[in-house]
Enzyme design. Structure first.
Site, PDB file in Angstrom:
ATOM      1  N   ASP A  45      16.709 -70.543  75.742  1.00 32.19           N
ATOM      2  CA  ASP A  45      17.223 -69.568  76.705  1.00 32.19           C
ATOM      3  C   ASP A  45      16.780 -68.149  76.358  1.00 32.19           C
ATOM      4  OD1 ASP A  45      19.120 -68.806  78.883  1.00 32.19           O
ATOM      5  OD2 ASP A  45      20.155 -67.774  77.248  1.00 32.19           O
ATOM      6  N   GLU A  96      12.304 -70.638  78.641  1.00 30.52           N
ATOM      7  CA  GLU A  96      12.937 -70.011  79.798  1.00 30.52           C
ATOM      8  C   GLU A  96      12.630 -68.527  79.716  1.00 30.52           C
ATOM      9  OE1 GLU A  96      16.108 -68.087  82.290  1.00 30.52           O
ATOM     10  OE2 GLU A  96      16.058 -67.941  80.125  1.00 30.52           O
TER      11      GLU A  96
HETATM   12  C1  OTU Z   1      19.341 -66.915  81.112  1.00 28.70           C
HETATM   13  O1  OTU Z   1      18.751 -66.203  82.171  1.00 28.70           O
HETATM   14  C2  OTU Z   1      20.289 -67.929  81.712  1.00 28.70           C
HETATM   15  O2  OTU Z   1      19.592 -68.802  82.548  1.00 28.70           O
HETATM   16  C3  OTU Z   1      21.398 -67.213  82.435  1.00 28.70           C
HETATM   17  O3  OTU Z   1      22.246 -68.097  83.123  1.00 28.70           O
HETATM   18  C4  OTU Z   1      22.163 -66.403  81.419  1.00 28.70           C
HETATM   19  O4  OTU Z   1      23.085 -65.611  82.092  1.00 28.70           O
HETATM   20  C5  OTU Z   1      21.243 -65.503  80.579  1.00 28.70           C
HETATM   21  O5  OTU Z   1      20.039 -66.129  80.161  1.00 28.70           O
HETATM   22  C6  OTU Z   1      21.945 -65.087  79.320  1.00 28.70           C
HETATM   23  O6  OTU Z   1      22.139 -66.196  78.475  1.00 28.70           O
HETATM   24  O7  OTU Z   1      18.511 -62.900  83.233  1.00 28.70           O
HETATM   25  O8  OTU Z   1      19.314 -63.939  85.498  1.00 28.70           O
HETATM   26  O9  OTU Z   1      13.789 -64.319  81.106  1.00 28.70           O
HETATM   27  O10 OTU Z   1      15.679 -63.368  82.926  1.00 28.70           O
HETATM   28  O11 OTU Z   1      16.781 -65.508  80.376  1.00 28.70           O
HETATM   29  C7  OTU Z   1      18.901 -64.793  84.504  1.00 28.70           C
HETATM   30  C8  OTU Z   1      14.915 -63.706  80.702  1.00 28.70           C
HETATM   31  C9  OTU Z   1      18.541 -64.100  83.243  1.00 28.70           C
HETATM   32  C10 OTU Z   1      16.095 -63.669  81.663  1.00 28.70           C
HETATM   33  C11 OTU Z   1      16.825 -64.969  81.637  1.00 28.70           C
HETATM   34  C12 OTU Z   1      18.230 -64.898  82.020  1.00 28.70           C
END
Ligand code: OTU
Length: 645
Positions: free
Chosen positions: A289, A331
């Site tokens: 993540d 991700e």
């Molecule tokens: C991720 O997403 C997760 O998918 C989210 O659900 C979380 O809220 C977040 O991390 C924190 O854990 O900003 O709108 O590429 O864009 O990691 C989603 C980096 C997010 C971010 C992404 C993030």
């Protein structure tokens, strides 16, 4: 490699190996395997760690402890997983098969508990699933926990839905069904209730060093000169003042999500242990993540730093040594030039494909394929040993992460275009069919992202509300056409469960104060099993959407052309038609899709030139077509055409 480095790489390996003897005493076979893998990975692992942590006076101590914990984890690894390791080592590119279909769900919303998931195995079979991602299910704070992404322990499951033993049991049941279990590894932060954070709050300096904690605003202010606000509607800036310790804590996302400090080798090691713990529960793919944020460098935006890559590569090497079947999925929802840098056999073998996702929605709004055609031609290709994970919707928002220069190249103004897309998908643009909500509007930068379900964004909600059969029909066609692309363009298709029935936005989250401020809850809905079990009428919308998906999945699984490998975009010379050719395993399939509600034609000339033949069998309509009159495509129609031999 310099002579010095060569000597010390070797010397360190021998020192580490000598420390392992006691651990493996009486287990010569396990030692032989471990030693072989360690030797194979050593050079690169040592190099990366030396780069990251070599300046620490206690570097060798950390190195030794790291390898010792990996060895312990290998010794404890269940034999069934060691068998899996051997199977995967013999067929490392198993994930590239056309037989693979992925899905993702929230356990609490889908089946209330992990043990109840067992009842749905026949359902997974019906969908042909081979990859199942359970959204973060770890112990989390009560109330707002960012949908599970504020983890209080990587070793404990949220007691509301089950235990870690349930996970281990489920993983082996799924494996017998040919389904790989995928879990999140929230690598960038823990919740402020994680035991490390609790100790830090109690004033324990050792644990305060697990996070980026500052006594005053001097450094935070300097960092902030270059940082982006990721959740601007939560808070301005990336730091949160903690009254108890009287210090500033780095919190890229919500204030209760504390960024881990990977400058500290203790953190690297601690997280390595958590990672291997999960691998030994039978997790086959870890979704890493928010990878772009794990390394901070003053004077930069602290995203996608070279060290972020090094950390993942080091974890990759550790996985190869102690849990070789484990894969990583990146991700990184950032600029496409950066997304691609995480994808490598020695880093993340899999990656979300946020660019394809965003551009499919872009083409759906504009009814034109110029941008997607240009960008896919240039950017779809990744290393041969890796795969995209293709999706239409997920638990997150849609961000318009296309490259500005790509847009300008085809005379699209990127800023104006993003504004148009946001207006379109929030239904404000005149004539829009979409019913989305804004996510994280930033008044300073004008940035905005979009929330909403696949069906609501594709026009089904509007059609149903207006009771307009034509609008409903068109929306269903849009959904199916988008799906055809995700299933055929190359990569693992990922279904965000609920989407298979065309679920609509759920507005009830407004009344829950822990969710009301986060519009992503509009597309995180409870599965209505009672309703679905009553649907038997194939004319019902839900059933049609479901049946058509299953039909496409079954066709995909029969086409060796759809296993991973090349994808060649060709120009259809019709702005509404996207065309590409897939060729693999002796089969050649040409996919043509109409992104407009109006009928379109692929000219005879284009058809012949790219079809490389005269007569074609279409797997979708089960009919044969000849290039003679060109190819006629009805509203949102698509073809999977196999060149007749
Ligand atoms: C991720 O997403 C997760 O998918 C989210 O659900 C979380 O809220 C977040 O991390 C924190 O854990 O900003 O709108 O590429 O864009 O990691 C989603 C980096 C997010 C971010 C992404 C993030």
């Amino acid at each position: 490699m310099s002579e010095w480095l060569k000597i010390h790489t070797e010397r360190s390996l021998n020192r580490v190996l000598s420390r392992l003897e006691e651990l493996f005493s009486g287990n010569a076979e396990a030692f032989t395997i471990f030693e072989k893998r360690l030797k194979k990975e050593w050079k690169r692992l040592f190099n990366i760690l030396l780069n990251l942590y070599g300046s620490h006076y206690d570097f060798f101590y950390h190195l030794e402890m790291l390898i010792l914990s990996a060895a312990k984890s290998w010794i404890e690894r269940p034999s069934s997983l060691k068998e899996l390791d051997a199977i995967r080592e013999a067929d490392p590119l198993w994930f590239q098969s056309e037989k693979n279909i992925g899905a993702v769900l929230y356990v609490d919303l889908f089946s209330d508990s992990i043990s109840n998931l067992h009842e749905h195995i026949t359902y997974f079979r019906e969908l042909g699933l081979t990859y199942l991602h359970l959204m973060p299910l770890y112990l989390v704070p009560r109330g707002d926990n960012d949908g599970g992404y504020a983890v209080s322990s990587y070793r404990a499951v949220n007691p509301m839905i089950g235990t870690m033993d349930d996970i281990a049991e489920l993983s082996s049941i799924l494996r017998k069904e040919g389904i790989s279990l995928v879990l999140d590894f929230v690598i960038n932060h823990t919740s402020d209730e994680h035991e490390w954070a609790i100790k830090a709050k109690e004033g324990d300096i050792f644990y305060q060093e697990f996070y980026h904690i500052f006594p005053d605003r001097t450094l935070p202010d300097q960092y902030e000169n270059n940082l982006r606000d990721i959740f601007p509607s939560v808070r301005k800036g990336s730091f949160t003042w903690h009254e108890g310790i009287g210090k500033w804590v780095w919190t890229t996302f919500n204030s209760f999500q504390w960024d881990l400090n990977y400058f500290n080798p203790e953190v690297f090691r601690a997280m390595s242990e958590e990672l291997l713990f999960l691998a030994n529960r039978g997790v086959e793919v870890l979704r890493l993540d928010a990878v772009p944020f794990i390394w901070k460098r003053l004077g930069t935006n602290c995203e996608n730093q070279p060290e972020a890559h090094m950390i993942i590569q080091a974890y990759n090497a550790i996985a190869r040594i102690a849990a070789p079947s484990l894969l990583f999925k990146s991700e990184a929802i950032v600029h496409p030039d950066e997304v691609i840098k995480y994808i490598a056999p020695y880093e993340c073998q899999l990656s979300y494909n946020p660019l394809l996702m965003a551009l499919l929605w872009e083409s759906l709004a504009t009814r034109e394929v110029r941008l997607i055609e240009y960008a896919m031609r240039k950017r779809h290709r990744i290393p041969d040993e890796c795969s995209w994970v293709n999706y239409l919707r997920c638990h997150d928002d849609i961000g318009w992460t296309f490259d500005d220069e790509d847009a300008r190249h085809i005379n699209i103004d990127p800023i104006g275009h993003r504004k148009f897309l946001n207006d379109f998908y929030t239904g404000q643009f005149p004539g829009s069919f979409a019913r989305g909500l804004p996510f994280q509007f930033d008044p300073d930068s004008g940035d905005q992202r979009i929330s909403g379900t696949l069906a609501s964004l594709a026009g089904l909600e509007q059609g149903l509300q207006r009771k307009d059969p034509l609008l409903i029909e068109i929306a269903i066609k849009r959904i199916i056409m988008l799906r055809s692309i995700v299933l055929s363009i190359g990569g693992i298709p990922l279904i965000y469960l609920g989407e298979e029935w065309g679920i609509l936005n759920d507005y009830t989250y407004f009344s829950d104060s822990s969710k009301a401020k986060d519009s992503r809850w509009i597309h995180r809905t409870k599965t209505k099993w009672d309703d679905y079990s009553k649907i038997h009428d194939p004319a019902r919308i839900e059933m049609r959407i479901f049946n058509e998906l299953v039909r496409l999945i079954n066709i995909r699984k029969k086409l060796s052309a759809f296993q991973d490998g090349g994808m060649e975009i060709f120009s259809t010379e019709n702005p509404h038609l996207l065309g590409y050719v897939r060729q693999n395993g002796g089969q050649r399939v040409m996919v043509v899709s109409n992104f407009s509600e109006h009928p379109q034609t692929l000219s005879e000339n284009r058809f012949r030139m790219h079809g490389l033949g005269y007569s074609f069998y279409d797997h979708i309509t089960d009919k044969t077509y000849t290039a003679g009159q060109g190819l006629y495509l009805d509203s949102y129609q698509f073809f999977w055409l196999e060149t007749a031999k």
